[in-house]
Motif scaffolding. Structure first.
Motif, PDB file in Angstrom:
ATOM      1  N   ASP A 202      33.299  25.809  43.324  1.00 16.31           N
ATOM      2  CA  ASP A 202      33.845  27.118  43.699  1.00 16.31           C
ATOM      3  C   ASP A 202      32.744  28.161  43.835  1.00 16.31           C
ATOM      4  OD1 ASP A 202      36.061  25.881  41.492  1.00 16.31           O
ATOM      5  OD2 ASP A 202      36.826  26.542  43.436  1.00 16.31           O
ATOM      6  N   ILE A 203      31.758  27.874  44.656  1.00 19.04           N
ATOM      7  CA  ILE A 203      30.624  28.794  44.781  1.00 19.04           C
ATOM      8  C   ILE A 203      30.968  29.944  45.714  1.00 19.04           C
ATOM      9  CG2 ILE A 203      28.929  26.989  44.309  1.00 19.04           C
ATOM     10  CD1 ILE A 203      28.245  27.015  47.312  1.00 19.04           C
ATOM     11  N   ARG A 204      30.296  31.068  45.503  1.00 19.74           N
ATOM     12  CA  ARG A 204      30.340  32.162  46.474  1.00 19.74           C
ATOM     13  C   ARG A 204      29.110  32.077  47.366  1.00 19.74           C
ATOM     14  NH1 ARG A 204      34.102  36.347  45.496  1.00 19.74           N
ATOM     15  NH2 ARG A 204      35.014  36.137  43.441  1.00 19.74           N
ATOM     16  N   GLU A 205      28.015  31.696  46.722  1.00 19.19           N
ATOM     17  CA  GLU A 205      26.808  31.413  47.499  1.00 19.19           C
ATOM     18  C   GLU A 205      26.014  30.327  46.774  1.00 19.19           C
ATOM     19  OE1 GLU A 205      24.264  34.859  47.835  1.00 19.19           O
ATOM     20  OE2 GLU A 205      23.366  34.418  45.905  1.00 19.19           O
ATOM     21  N   VAL A 206      25.152  29.696  47.516  1.00 21.42           N
ATOM     22  CA  VAL A 206      24.368  28.586  46.968  1.00 21.42           C
ATOM     23  C   VAL A 206      23.518  29.090  45.802  1.00 21.42           C
ATOM     24  CG1 VAL A 206      22.400  27.105  47.517  1.00 21.42           C
ATOM     25  CG2 VAL A 206      24.304  27.254  49.099  1.00 21.42           C
ATOM     26  N   GLY A 207      23.550  28.354  44.696  1.00 23.45           N
ATOM     27  CA  GLY A 207      22.715  28.708  43.547  1.00 23.45           C
ATOM     28  C   GLY A 207      23.362  29.669  42.573  1.00 23.45           C
ATOM     29  N   ASP A 208      24.641  30.021  42.800  1.00 26.45           N
ATOM     30  CA  ASP A 208      25.279  30.928  41.834  1.00 26.45           C
ATOM     31  C   ASP A 208      25.728  30.140  40.615  1.00 26.45           C
ATOM     32  OD1 ASP A 208      28.558  31.364  43.460  1.00 26.45           O
ATOM     33  OD2 ASP A 208      27.614  29.647  42.515  1.00 26.45           O
ATOM     34  N   ARG A 209      26.498  30.796  39.714  1.00 26.65           N
ATOM     35  CA  ARG A 209      26.786  30.147  38.433  1.00 26.65           C
ATOM     36  C   ARG A 209      27.726  28.938  38.541  1.00 26.65           C
ATOM     37  NH1 ARG A 209      31.720  32.823  36.704  1.00 26.65           N
ATOM     38  NH2 ARG A 209      31.948  34.731  37.879  1.00 26.65           N
ATOM     39  N   GLU A 210      28.397  28.783  39.689  1.00 28.45           N
ATOM     40  CA  GLU A 210      29.272  27.617  39.853  1.00 28.45           C
ATOM     41  C   GLU A 210      28.543  26.445  40.508  1.00 28.45           C
ATOM     42  OE1 GLU A 210      32.303  27.379  38.610  1.00 28.45           O
ATOM     43  OE2 GLU A 210      32.030  29.388  37.811  1.00 28.45           O
ATOM     44  N   CYS A 211      27.369  26.696  41.004  1.00 27.80           N
ATOM     45  CA  CYS A 211      26.631  25.663  41.750  1.00 27.80           C
ATOM     46  C   CYS A 211      26.038  24.653  40.790  1.00 27.80           C
ATOM     47  CB  CYS A 211      25.539  26.331  42.575  1.00 27.80           C
ATOM     48  SG  CYS A 211      24.451  25.179  43.422  1.00 27.80           S
ATOM     49  N   ILE A 212      26.313  23.360  41.019  1.00 25.54           N
ATOM     50  CA  ILE A 212      25.760  22.330  40.138  1.00 25.54           C
ATOM     51  C   ILE A 212      24.484  21.728  40.723  1.00 25.54           C
ATOM     52  CG2 ILE A 212      27.947  21.764  39.017  1.00 25.54           C
ATOM     53  CD1 ILE A 212      28.082  19.266  40.839  1.00 25.54           C
ATOM     54  N   ASN A 213      23.941  22.398  41.749  1.00 27.15           N
ATOM     55  CA  ASN A 213      22.641  21.999  42.302  1.00 27.15           C
ATOM     56  C   ASN A 213      22.606  20.533  42.718  1.00 27.15           C
ATOM     57  OD1 ASN A 213      21.017  24.552  41.762  1.00 27.15           O
ATOM     58  ND2 ASN A 213      21.710  24.063  39.694  1.00 27.15           N
ATOM     59  N   CYS A 214      23.703  20.077  43.345  1.00 28.89           N
ATOM     60  CA  CYS A 214      23.726  18.680  43.772  1.00 28.89           C
ATOM     61  C   CYS A 214      22.918  18.460  45.047  1.00 28.89           C
ATOM     62  CB  CYS A 214      25.160  18.208  43.969  1.00 28.89           C
ATOM     63  SG  CYS A 214      26.025  19.096  45.269  1.00 28.89           S
ATOM     64  N   GLY A 215      22.720  19.532  45.831  1.00 27.48           N
ATOM     65  CA  GLY A 215      21.890  19.422  47.027  1.00 27.48           C
ATOM     66  C   GLY A 215      22.616  18.954  48.275  1.00 27.48           C
TER      67      GLY A 215
END
Lengths: 512, 264
Positions: free
Chosen positions: A263-276
């Motif tokens: 549920d990201i708003r933008e890449v790298g925010d607190r919901e981003c799990i950095n899966c790539g």
């Protein structure tokens, strides 16, 4: 001359279905953090010194294979003990993991995350993210505050002090799956089954809910319930490792947000799990791994032939350097895993497993099972007077041996029953409560404060919990043995015992 | 869509629905079995009772596993083509981009007021949301601060506190959903107004490109935070080793956490 249209060769079926690098790292991490494979075979958890170290992901330390401690469990326990000492160590570990990796841990290192990823591959209709899931993703912060921080602390500061790792006790599915099912599926731990009750039933229902949820909703537990992910997410933007959006070149097409299942708003925010997974869909290649510039040759256009030669030479050096780094990292990773597997499964001393004789109860075989003559041992006394005490020396009296420690909530809840019965049966029963050796610093004060009348004996186990292990202790506290007048074990409890059950066991031992 | 693709889609859809039903049925069967074992008497969980319960639902479990295996084969041999990804700028970003094409200061007063009305409307919505969350949080805070609620009955106390948190979670969640919907509607309205202004050419902007430039100050700030947090983390770890915190972690980790695994 006609121009030839060169079709890009499609990789063969096998290459198309190879596991991705991310999947391989996830599998590697799951194996490394559960390297104690012999634990699955013999039903014992690893009890060695490496459990000082917290693994970064959610991996219950009661899992037979667990090679380290769980950061969330350690945090809750540290908070419950914060009246004794400040929880610097756990806070420090979590801060280091957060700032170094952020939620890259969720995407690459968490074993429970891997389980959810694999479950999500099952071909069912999937619930796509929407506004509702975005709002629901805030629930994990409520769980973090309430269950991980508030409940443990409240019981530290209130009059009714208790040890309450609330998230582990009431919610954590990793404990149920890896700890409970992992331990109880081994026949050696069959007697632990008798300890299961309403709490296990609740946790099992919750586990099924999370696992089935993961089939239909991507990372169901991570997105909505995981407080560890919530904690790491707070540092995601500052973490050294992870995904980065190059805002100057970003054209706000929104493809990355659309592709992402979190549920990201933008890449790298607190919901981003950095899966790539968003990297491949970005049309302007604005998304990259942090620090990846180090591995890429700088953009430069060759103007002259000299420039061309220079650029080619430089790019060649960079490629060679990258290859060397890859090989070095691969070697280090392989060596770490191999070393861990060798250490945990071959070098580490297994717990002292005393003889498990199957002789009938009327024999005088020395052992630790019901019907055996109980092992004898000198125990240091921490009640008034001190000295040592041979647990099996008071022949002619029924003996009750209890194992406990000060941070064990079930132990603290049942000790009053022992104390009460010790007074009631003062003439015919010797009650001794043996505290675990690692808790030696706190045992004497605890006893003086709570059981100052010393109506029962309090002792301290020998180093490495030798007597506890010799009597069949497998790491669960409390453990209680009731010996008859001849020193034969007549009852054994691996769980918190009620007043009625203990009284009944004593009466059975006293019966002629 | 060609007939072959259509057929593929139908096969996958039907298979997916059947498997979903099977998985849900298996999950419900597992839950019901666990509850039945628990309710069957004193110390109900034994290897025999668990095996009996498992035998009753074994067919369903194996069917589920078989269904999953079939799905794996289906996707390997007869894969569904991936859906084309279409993006779309988030409404707020789109609005910010539109604003670069107009000069708000050159707008007539009534047009400026109309645009400000929407942003004020959104500010009010945010305030109302914060108010609602605060109001629903207060009873929970009052409850938590009264330590007498937390008795030796740990399960009861935690359950009661969780009930007190429920209004905050449910009402706060519903309010947040409403706020998001209303805010998006307001952003769309403002966006329409700005589009009209751009089309009318009333107040053309400076034609500055919508560009985000990451300043050096921000990069230095991020690294400063990293260094500070790293230093604090290392210091805490050292202090924790000194004060015995590491030994506490070990002490707990080498014992089976009976609460964690649901024993007792």
């Amino acid at each position: 001359m006609k121009n030839k249209i060169v079709k890009e060769k499609k990789p063969n079926w096998f290459r198309r279905h190879l596991p991705t690098k991310r999947r391989l790292i996830q599998l590697y991490a799951a194996l490394l953090f559960n390297a104690n494979l012999k634990g699955f075979a013999n039903g014992y958890i690893y009890m060695g010194p490496l459990k000082n170290i917290c693994t970064p992901g959610l991996n219950c330390y009661s899992c037979p294979g667990a090679s380290g401690a769980c950061p969330l469990g350690a945090l809750q326990n540290a908070l419950t003990a914060s009246n004794k000492r400040a929880p610097y160590y756990v806070f420090g570990i979590i801060l280091l993991y957060s700032i170094m990796f952020g939620r890259w841990i969720c995407g690459f290192l968490c074993p429970f995350g891997l389980i959810q990823d694999l479950l999500h591959k099952i071909k069912t209709p999937k619930l796509k993210k929407n506004r509702f899931t975005r709002v629901l993703s805030n629930l994990k912060y409520v769980i973090l505050v309430l269950f991980v921080v508030v409940f443990p602390l409240i019981y530290v500061i209130s009059e009714n002090s208790a040890i309450l790792p609330a998230f582990c006790k009431y919610i954590c599915p990793s404990g149920t799956l890896e700890g409970a099912i992992g331990l109880l599926s081994n026949k050696v731990n069959s007697d632990l089954l008798s300890m299961l009750g309403p709490l296990f039933t609740w946790k099992f229902l919750l586990l099924i809910f999370f696992l089935v949820g993961a089939v239909f909703v991507y990372r169901f537990f991570c997105r909505f319930f995981c407080p560890l992910g919530a904690l790491y997410g707070l540092f995601n933007k500052f973490a050294i490792v992870g995904i980065k959006l190059d805002k100057p070149s970003c054209v706000d097409c929104g493809l990355c947000v659309k592709k992402c299942k979190m549920d990201i708003r933008e890449v790298g925010d607190r919901e981003c799990i950095n899966c790539g997974e968003c990297i491949s869909v970005c049309p302007t290649q604005s998304i990259r791994w942090k620090g990846s510039k180090f591995f890429l040759p700088p953009d430069e256009i060759a103007v002259t032939d000299t420039d061309k030669a220079r650029i080619e030479a430089r790019n060649g050096k960079i490629k060679k350097r990258n290859r060397v780094i890859k090989i070095a990292v691969g070697v280090v990773m392989a060596a770490t895993l191999a070393g861990a597997l060798v250490y945990y499964n071959f070098i580490d001393k297994p717990p002292v497993v005393a003889d498990q004789p199957t002789a009938p109860s009327d024999s005088a075989v020395v052992g630790n099972q019901v019907g055996n003559l109980c092992y004898s041992e000198q125990i240091e006394i921490i009640s008034a007077g001190g000295g040592t005490f041979d647990v099996t020396s008071t022949a002619g009296k029924v003996r009750v041996i209890n194992f406990w420690y000060t941070d064990c909530q079930p132990c603290k809840e049942e000790l009053p029953h022992f104390n009460e019965l010790a007074s009631e049966y003062a003439d015919s029963v010797t009650m001794i409560a043996i505290c675990a050796n690692f808790d030696a610093d706190y045992a004497a004060d605890f006893v003086a404060e709570n059981y100052g009348d010393y109506s029962m004996l309090f002792g301290l186990d020998n180093p490495d919990e030798a007597y506890y292990s010799a009597l069949g202790g497998r790491g669960t506290y409390p453990m209680t043995l009731v010996l008859d007048e001849n020193g034969i074990i007549v009852t054994k409890f691996y769980n918190k015992v009620s007043y009625e059950d203990l009284k009944a066991a004593i009466d059975t031992a006293l019966a002629p | 869509m060609s007939d072959k693709k259509q057929a593929k889609k139908w096969i996958h859809t039907i298979y997916g629905m059947l498997l979903s039903v099977l998985i849900l049925a298996t999950a419900i069967a597992l839950m019901v079995s666990c509850v039945q074992i628990y309710k069957s008497g004193r110390m109900p969980f034994t290897r025999e009772s668990v095996k009996q319960a498992f035998d009753k639902i074994a067919v369903l479990l194996y069917a589920c596993l078989g269904g999953i295996a079939v799905g794996a084969l289906l996707s390997l041999i007869y894969p569904l083509d991936g859906a084309k990804l279409t993006g779309g700028m988030e409404a707020k970003r789109a609005l910010a981009k539109q604003y670069t094409r107009i000069n708000p200061l050159a707008l007539p007063l009534d047009a400026r007021r109309a645009l400000k009305k929407e942003s004020r409307h959104r500010a009010v919505l945010r305030c109302v949301l914060v108010l609602i969350c605060a109001v629903t949080l207060i009873p929970l805070l009052i409850y938590l601060f009264d330590l007498s609620h937390f008795t030796q009955d740990l399960n009861g106390s935690v359950l009661a506190a969780a009930y007190m948190a429920l209004p905050f979670v449910l009402i706060g969640g519903a309010a947040t959903l409403c706020e998001i919907a209303l805010e998006n509607a307001s952003v769309k309205r403002e966006s329409e107004q700005v589009k009209e202004i751009i089309t009318a050419g009333i107040a053309p902007g400076w034609n500055n490109k919508y560009r985000y430039t990451e300043g050096r100050a921000k990069r230095v700030g991020v690294w400063a935070v990293r260094i500070v947090v790293l230093a604090v983390g290392i210091a805490f770890v050292v202090m924790g080793i000194e004060n015995g915190g590491m030994r506490d972690v070990l002490g707990k980790a080498i014992k089976i956490c009976t609460e964690c695994i649901g024993l007792g």
